[in-house]
Design a protein around this motif. Structure first.
Motif, PDB file in Angstrom:
ATOM      1  N   TRP A 207       0.814  -1.212   0.000  1.00 38.88           N
ATOM      2  CA  TRP A 207       0.000   0.000   0.000  1.00 38.88           C
ATOM      3  C   TRP A 207       0.848   1.263   0.000  1.00 38.88           C
ATOM      4  N   GLN A 208       2.032   1.177   0.580  1.00 34.08           N
ATOM      5  CA  GLN A 208       2.930   2.338   0.572  1.00 34.08           C
ATOM      6  C   GLN A 208       3.647   2.467  -0.770  1.00 34.08           C
ATOM      7  N   GLU A 209       4.147   1.359  -1.292  1.00 32.08           N
ATOM      8  CA  GLU A 209       4.914   1.406  -2.539  1.00 32.08           C
ATOM      9  C   GLU A 209       4.050   1.784  -3.736  1.00 32.08           C
ATOM     10  N   THR A 210       2.793   1.359  -3.759  1.00 26.45           N
ATOM     11  CA  THR A 210       1.890   1.719  -4.862  1.00 26.45           C
ATOM     12  C   THR A 210       1.361   3.136  -4.723  1.00 26.45           C
ATOM     13  N   GLY A 211       1.445   3.689  -3.514  1.00 28.14           N
ATOM     14  CA  GLY A 211       0.888   5.012  -3.261  1.00 28.14           C
ATOM     15  C   GLY A 211      -0.604   4.990  -2.999  1.00 28.14           C
ATOM     16  N   PHE A 212      -1.213   3.790  -3.011  1.00 28.02           N
ATOM     17  CA  PHE A 212      -2.654   3.686  -2.764  1.00 28.02           C
ATOM     18  C   PHE A 212      -3.023   4.229  -1.382  1.00 28.02           C
ATOM     19  N   ILE A 213      -2.085   4.204  -0.480  1.00 22.60           N
ATOM     20  CA  ILE A 213      -2.331   4.665   0.881  1.00 22.60           C
ATOM     21  C   ILE A 213      -2.757   6.141   0.900  1.00 22.60           C
ATOM     22  N   ASN A 214      -2.439   6.862  -0.171  1.00 21.42           N
ATOM     23  CA  ASN A 214      -2.735   8.298  -0.249  1.00 21.42           C
ATOM     24  C   ASN A 214      -3.927   8.614  -1.137  1.00 21.42           C
ATOM     25  N   HIS A 215      -4.669   7.592  -1.559  1.00 20.94           N
ATOM     26  CA  HIS A 215      -5.779   7.810  -2.484  1.00 20.94           C
ATOM     27  C   HIS A 215      -7.084   7.235  -1.944  1.00 20.94           C
ATOM     28  N   ASP A 216      -8.191   7.794  -2.418  1.00 22.27           N
ATOM     29  CA  ASP A 216      -9.513   7.307  -2.025  1.00 22.27           C
ATOM     30  C   ASP A 216      -9.870   6.017  -2.747  1.00 22.27           C
ATOM     31  N   PHE A 217      -9.227   5.767  -3.863  1.00 21.88           N
ATOM     32  CA  PHE A 217      -9.359   4.530  -4.625  1.00 21.88           C
ATOM     33  C   PHE A 217      -8.178   4.512  -5.585  1.00 21.88           C
ATOM     34  N   SER A 218      -8.051   3.478  -6.373  1.00 23.75           N
ATOM     35  CA  SER A 218      -6.957   3.464  -7.338  1.00 23.75           C
ATOM     36  C   SER A 218      -7.000   4.739  -8.177  1.00 23.75           C
ATOM     37  N   PRO A 219      -5.884   5.463  -8.303  1.00 24.28           N
ATOM     38  CA  PRO A 219      -5.877   6.697  -9.100  1.00 24.28           C
ATOM     39  C   PRO A 219      -6.170   6.466 -10.577  1.00 24.28           C
ATOM     40  N   GLU A 220      -6.136   5.205 -11.017  1.00 24.44           N
ATOM     41  CA  GLU A 220      -6.445   4.886 -12.412  1.00 24.44           C
ATOM     42  C   GLU A 220      -7.943   4.879 -12.675  1.00 24.44           C
ATOM     43  N   VAL A 221      -8.742   4.973 -11.607  1.00 26.85           N
ATOM     44  CA  VAL A 221     -10.200   4.967 -11.723  1.00 26.85           C
ATOM     45  C   VAL A 221     -10.744   6.223 -11.045  1.00 26.85           C
ATOM     46  N   LYS A 222     -11.430   7.051 -11.817  1.00 30.35           N
ATOM     47  CA  LYS A 222     -11.939   8.306 -11.271  1.00 30.35           C
ATOM     48  C   LYS A 222     -13.191   8.077 -10.418  1.00 30.35           C
ATOM     49  N   LEU A 223     -13.262   8.807  -9.318  1.00 33.08           N
ATOM     50  CA  LEU A 223     -14.445   8.780  -8.465  1.00 33.08           C
ATOM     51  C   LEU A 223     -15.173  10.118  -8.571  1.00 33.08           C
ATOM     52  N   GLY A 224     -16.486  10.056  -8.558  1.00 33.56           N
ATOM     53  CA  GLY A 224     -17.269  11.281  -8.499  1.00 33.56           C
ATOM     54  C   GLY A 224     -17.182  11.888  -7.103  1.00 33.56           C
ATOM     55  N   LEU A 225     -17.729  13.082  -6.939  1.00 32.54           N
ATOM     56  CA  LEU A 225     -17.640  13.772  -5.654  1.00 32.54           C
ATOM     57  C   LEU A 225     -18.278  12.963  -4.523  1.00 32.54           C
ATOM     58  N   PHE A 226     -19.430  12.346  -4.808  1.00 28.58           N
ATOM     59  CA  PHE A 226     -20.109  11.575  -3.770  1.00 28.58           C
ATOM     60  C   PHE A 226     -19.262  10.397  -3.314  1.00 28.58           C
ATOM     61  N   LYS A 227     -18.699   9.656  -4.263  1.00 30.17           N
ATOM     62  CA  LYS A 227     -17.923   8.473  -3.898  1.00 30.17           C
ATOM     63  C   LYS A 227     -16.597   8.854  -3.246  1.00 30.17           C
ATOM     64  N   LYS A 228     -16.038   9.983  -3.625  1.00 34.89           N
ATOM     65  CA  LYS A 228     -14.839  10.461  -2.937  1.00 34.89           C
ATOM     66  C   LYS A 228     -15.149  10.758  -1.477  1.00 34.89           C
ATOM     67  N   ALA A 229     -16.262  11.452  -1.260  1.00 34.17           N
ATOM     68  CA  ALA A 229     -16.667  11.788   0.109  1.00 34.17           C
ATOM     69  C   ALA A 229     -16.987  10.516   0.891  1.00 34.17           C
ATOM     70  N   PHE A 230     -17.649   9.566   0.229  1.00 34.36           N
ATOM     71  CA  PHE A 230     -18.000   8.307   0.879  1.00 34.36           C
ATOM     72  C   PHE A 230     -16.741   7.559   1.291  1.00 34.36           C
ATOM     73  N   SER A 231     -15.743   7.512   0.404  1.00 36.78           N
ATOM     74  CA  SER A 231     -14.496   6.812   0.708  1.00 36.78           C
ATOM     75  C   SER A 231     -13.773   7.457   1.885  1.00 36.78           C
ATOM     76  N   LYS A 232     -13.703   8.779   1.904  1.00 34.22           N
ATOM     77  CA  LYS A 232     -13.039   9.473   3.004  1.00 34.22           C
ATOM     78  C   LYS A 232     -13.751   9.195   4.330  1.00 34.22           C
ATOM     79  N   LEU A 233     -15.075   9.225   4.295  1.00 33.60           N
ATOM     80  CA  LEU A 233     -15.851   8.960   5.506  1.00 33.60           C
ATOM     81  C   LEU A 233     -15.610   7.546   6.004  1.00 33.60           C
ATOM     82  N   MET A 234     -15.708   6.558   5.099  1.00 31.09           N
ATOM     83  CA  MET A 234     -15.518   5.169   5.497  1.00 31.09           C
ATOM     84  C   MET A 234     -14.111   4.943   6.030  1.00 31.09           C
ATOM     85  N   PHE A 235     -13.127   5.543   5.393  1.00 29.28           N
ATOM     86  CA  PHE A 235     -11.746   5.367   5.828  1.00 29.28           C
ATOM     87  C   PHE A 235     -11.534   5.919   7.234  1.00 29.28           C
TER      88      PHE A 235
END
Length: 242
Positions: A207-235
């Motif tokens: 998770w550190q080497e891929t940088g995923f630790i710093n993202h709401d989801f894989s940066p290769e897949v875009k999230l809309g505003l709602f799903k970004k907020a949902f991911s931050k809340l769940m995390f």
């Protein structure tokens, strides 16, 4: 386009007939993996792939070539008949050996097609199980062909062609589908676990080497505003409770 076909059946009958029909609707290069010929030893549940990294698996040399072929493919096709209301032992053994993908998903740009046949029942549940497994791996979109062949003299080619064409068009489009909320939750679960003081070493590194630790989801897949907020809340919730 490159496709890898993983056949979990020990023989080439109804399930393989569906795969062959599917191939007629696809354009590209195909690599076929017949699991019966791979002779992968049974997973012994040592947990080394999860705790220490997949290279520590005692059967790494047998399993990794299949994983590498999936990494190089644009589309993944996984086929299995229903055996005792589940996938075949051949396919389950592969899934057991790749259980680390539940902790360290990576196929976020891949599309997959699941092919399941049965003489009687269980095809929908088995297709759902494979679908869920692939989504835990990170697979972006999964299509399914699942039907009962018992008593039929020929394949239902219309439904096969329809699903195969959808799969082909999606693979060729390069489109990245927005993940389901459940997929986001699992992403956040493993990210939160990787931040724990006693996190699994292999997971923490990944998770550190891929940088995923710093993202709401894989940066290769875009999230809309709602799903970004949902991911931050769940995390944030998961960090507190785990």
């Amino acid at each position: 386009m490159k496709y890898v076909i993983i056949n979990g059946s020990p023989r080439k009958k109804n399930t393989w007939a569906v795969v062959k029909r599917t191939k007629q609707n696809l354009d590209g290069e195909f690599e076929e993996i017949q699991l019966i010929k791979e002779k992968i030893p049974m997973c012994n549940g040592c947990f080394k792939c999860i705790m220490e990294g997949e290279k520590r698996c005692p059967h790494f040399d047998a399993v990794n070539p299949i994983v590498e072929k999936m990494r190089r493919a644009d589309g993944i096709i996984i086929a299995s008949p229903v055996y005792a209301m589940n996938v075949t032992a051949l396919l389950k053994n592969l899934f057991d050996h790749t259980a680390y993908f539940y902790h360290r998903p990576e196929f976020f740009t891949k599309k997959a097609l699941v092919v399941v046949t049965t003489a009687g029942a269980g095809h929908k549940d088995v297709a759902k199980y494979i679908d869920e497994t692939l989504r835990h791996w990170g697979v972006n979109k999964v299509y399914k062909i699942a039907f009962a062949c018992g008593g039929k003299d020929s394949l239902d080619t219309k439904d096969i062609d329809k699903a195969a064409v959808k799969f082909r068009k999606d693979v060729e489009s390069g489109k990245r589908h927005s993940p389901k909320l459940g997929d986001i939750i699992f992403f956040d679960v493993w990210k939160a676990m990787a931040l724990k003081d006693d996190g699994i070493p292999a997971d923490v590194r990944y998770w550190q080497e891929t940088g995923f630790i710093n993202h709401d989801f894989s940066p290769e897949v875009k999230l809309g505003l709602f799903k970004k907020a949902f991911s931050k809340l769940m995390f944030n919730i998961l960090k507190r409770v785990m």
